[in-house]
Design a protein around this motif. Structure first.
Motif, PDB file in Angstrom:
ATOM      1  N   GLY A 131       2.644  -2.976  -8.889  1.00  0.00           N
ATOM      2  CA  GLY A 131       2.404  -3.411  -7.528  1.00  0.00           C
ATOM      3  C   GLY A 131       1.048  -4.054  -7.328  1.00  0.00           C
ATOM      4  O   GLY A 131       0.777  -4.628  -6.276  1.00  0.00           O
ATOM      5  N   ALA A 132       0.192  -3.967  -8.324  1.00  0.00           N
ATOM      6  CA  ALA A 132      -1.201  -4.387  -8.156  1.00  0.00           C
ATOM      7  C   ALA A 132      -1.338  -5.880  -7.901  1.00  0.00           C
ATOM      8  O   ALA A 132      -0.691  -6.696  -8.554  1.00  0.00           O
ATOM      9  N   GLY A 133      -2.229  -6.215  -6.963  1.00  0.00           N
ATOM     10  CA  GLY A 133      -2.528  -7.613  -6.693  1.00  0.00           C
ATOM     11  C   GLY A 133      -3.892  -7.990  -7.216  1.00  0.00           C
ATOM     12  O   GLY A 133      -4.624  -8.747  -6.577  1.00  0.00           O
ATOM     13  N   GLU A 134      -4.248  -7.461  -8.382  1.00  0.00           N
ATOM     14  CA  GLU A 134      -5.562  -7.771  -8.950  1.00  0.00           C
ATOM     15  C   GLU A 134      -5.490  -7.794 -10.468  1.00  0.00           C
ATOM     16  O   GLU A 134      -4.692  -7.083 -11.082  1.00  0.00           O
ATOM     17  N   VAL A 158       7.278  -3.803  -5.622  1.00  0.00           N
ATOM     18  CA  VAL A 158       7.163  -3.958  -4.171  1.00  0.00           C
ATOM     19  C   VAL A 158       8.406  -4.659  -3.632  1.00  0.00           C
ATOM     20  O   VAL A 158       8.774  -5.736  -4.123  1.00  0.00           O
ATOM     21  N   PRO A 159       9.063  -4.090  -2.619  1.00  0.00           N
ATOM     22  CA  PRO A 159      10.231  -4.755  -2.041  1.00  0.00           C
ATOM     23  C   PRO A 159       9.841  -6.050  -1.340  1.00  0.00           C
ATOM     24  O   PRO A 159       8.772  -6.151  -0.724  1.00  0.00           O
ATOM     25  N   LEU A 173       0.822  -1.208   0.000  1.00  0.00           N
ATOM     26  CA  LEU A 173       0.000   0.000   0.000  1.00  0.00           C
ATOM     27  C   LEU A 173       0.856   1.259   0.000  1.00  0.00           C
ATOM     28  O   LEU A 173       0.499   2.262  -0.619  1.00  0.00           O
ATOM     29  N   ALA A 174       1.999   1.221   0.692  1.00  0.00           N
ATOM     30  CA  ALA A 174       2.885   2.384   0.737  1.00  0.00           C
ATOM     31  C   ALA A 174       3.424   2.709  -0.652  1.00  0.00           C
ATOM     32  O   ALA A 174       3.441   3.875  -1.083  1.00  0.00           O
ATOM     33  N   ILE A 175       3.862   1.673  -1.386  1.00  0.00           N
ATOM     34  CA  ILE A 175       4.377   1.872  -2.737  1.00  0.00           C
ATOM     35  C   ILE A 175       3.255   2.346  -3.667  1.00  0.00           C
ATOM     36  O   ILE A 175       3.440   3.265  -4.479  1.00  0.00           O
TER      37      ILE A 175
END
Length: 394
Positions: free
Chosen positions: A36-39, A356-357, A16-18
């Motif tokens: 970064g999306a998880g969808e 995302v790290p 969420l931060a990224i």
């Protein structure tokens, strides 16, 4: 203001931060590529949208049973029979507000203070936090990259104590996209049975598996393993329905009843319209799912090849989900940055690529890239990352 200890102990979401930083840059007019999306980036299939509209037109907008509509439970039961030859009844299923809510509710009813849950590393970011919110203790077991990030039976055996209550298995995995084979699951399952552990089987990515690989649920290996397993699933990833918030848990009737009782005092019920949409998802053809899967597989193969052209980067090729989880430790060690987290932040600042790290997933040497976006965007992102790596190579 003094807040509850359970909230103070939570680790902020790296994802969420990224995402928030990338959104701010985009709003400022920058050409940001967000990986970064998880969808899924596809819209929900039309027949599901139509089912939701019909439900609204018919006035199906009231409270439903806390554990979900009977018709939706039946559709889920049929899905289990069709896909995995698993037999459940309505009392063994609860419909929840997304798979995340199913997991949260499960840990709330399963764990007492100090109970331990074995969490293979890398892990999905919310597993440890949900365990801690239930006053449990996550016990991390690191899956070696040489073993495709999967834990071994020996590691599992060594990590079990008198306080161990459960183990999480996520296959295909977020963030790695790797699959456990039937033999591997059976070996882990034997140890779980030996120590009377619950197996939390997160199968949310089961429809997104590529090549000649197939999904294997640990619950379908034997009746004994089924009796030790709570399956977590939903329509978010399989049918591109992330915003509809429909997930479910299936397993032991006593646990499901407790989850349903808890839901009745916390959320009342999943959204009625979303439940009717999910019924359509599970009672229609999977042609749309197959098309989406084919698109993801093409993206995976191309992005993997593009990323492997970057010097000093290594990556286990995923078998499912829609993420790459490359190891960038050699790249960072040859750069002026002190950590992968710093490297990721600077990549976003300079090249406007949001990834995302791996620290958020328990793997500080890695980064997660989602390929839930267009091929053009993925190709451009790979070019920018390669440019960034070459710029800071010592």
């Amino acid at each position: 203001m003094e807040l509850a200890d359970r909230v103070e102990s939570l680790t902020p979401s790296t994802t969420l931060a990224i995402t928030s930083k990338a959104k701010a840059l985009k709003e400022d007019g920058h050409d940001v590529i967000g990986l970064g999306a998880g969808e899924p980036d596809f819209n929900t299939p039309e027949y599901i949208l139509d089912a939701a509209k019909n439900a609204m037109d018919q006035g199906l907008t009231k409270y439903t049973p806390s554990g979900g509509l009977p018709e939706l439970k039946d559709a889920i039961i049929d899905k289990f029979k069709r896909d995995q030859s698993l037999v459940f009844n309505r009392n063994e299923i609860i419909v929840t507000i997304g798979a995340k809510h199913a997991l949260f509710t499960l840990f709330q009813v399963l764990l007492n203070r100090g109970d331990e849950v074995i969490v293979p590393v890398p892990y999905w970011v919310s597993y440890p936090e949900q365990i801690k919110l239930a006053e449990g203790q996550p016990v991390y077991v690191k899956g070696s990259e040489d073993n495709n990030f999967k834990i071994t039976p020996e590691q599992l055996e060594e990590s079990i104590t008198d306080q161990t209550k459960a183990i999480i298995i996520n296959s295909p995995s977020n963030p790695t996209g790797v699959l456990y084979t039937k033999d591997e699951l059976e070996a882990l399952g034997e140890i779980a049975i030996k120590h009377n552990l619950w197996i939390v089987s997160d199968e949310i990515y089961e429809k997104l598996i590529y090549g000649n690989d197939n999904h294997q649920s640990i619950a379908e290996i034997s009746e004994e393993l089924k009796n030790h397993t709570i399956i977590i699933n939903g329509v978010s990833k399989s049918h591109s329905m992330t915003g509809w918030r429909i997930g479910y848990a299936a397993g032991n009737e006593t646990i499901i009843k407790a989850m349903t009782n808890l839901a009745s005092h916390s959320t009342s019920n999943p959204t009625s319209i979303s439940q009717h949409a999910a019924i359509a998802a599970y009672t229609n053809s999977e042609e749309e799912i197959e098309r989406m899967k084919e698109a993801f597989e093409e993206r995976l193969n191309k992005l993997y090849d593009w990323m492997m052209e970057i010097p000093n980067l290594s990556c286990v090729k995923p078998q499912g989900a829609f993420y790459l989880f490359p190891n960038v430790s050699k790249i960072v060690n040859q750069s002026p940055f002190d950590s992968v987290d710093e490297w990721v932040k600077q990549l976003l600042e300079e090249e406007k690529v949001a990834i995302v790290p791996g620290s958020g997933f328990g793997s500080e040497d890695n980064v997660r890239l989602s390929y839930a976006t267009s091929l053009d965007q993925l190709e451009e992102a790979a070019k920018r990352i390669k440019k960034f790596v070459e710029k800071y190579s010592v």
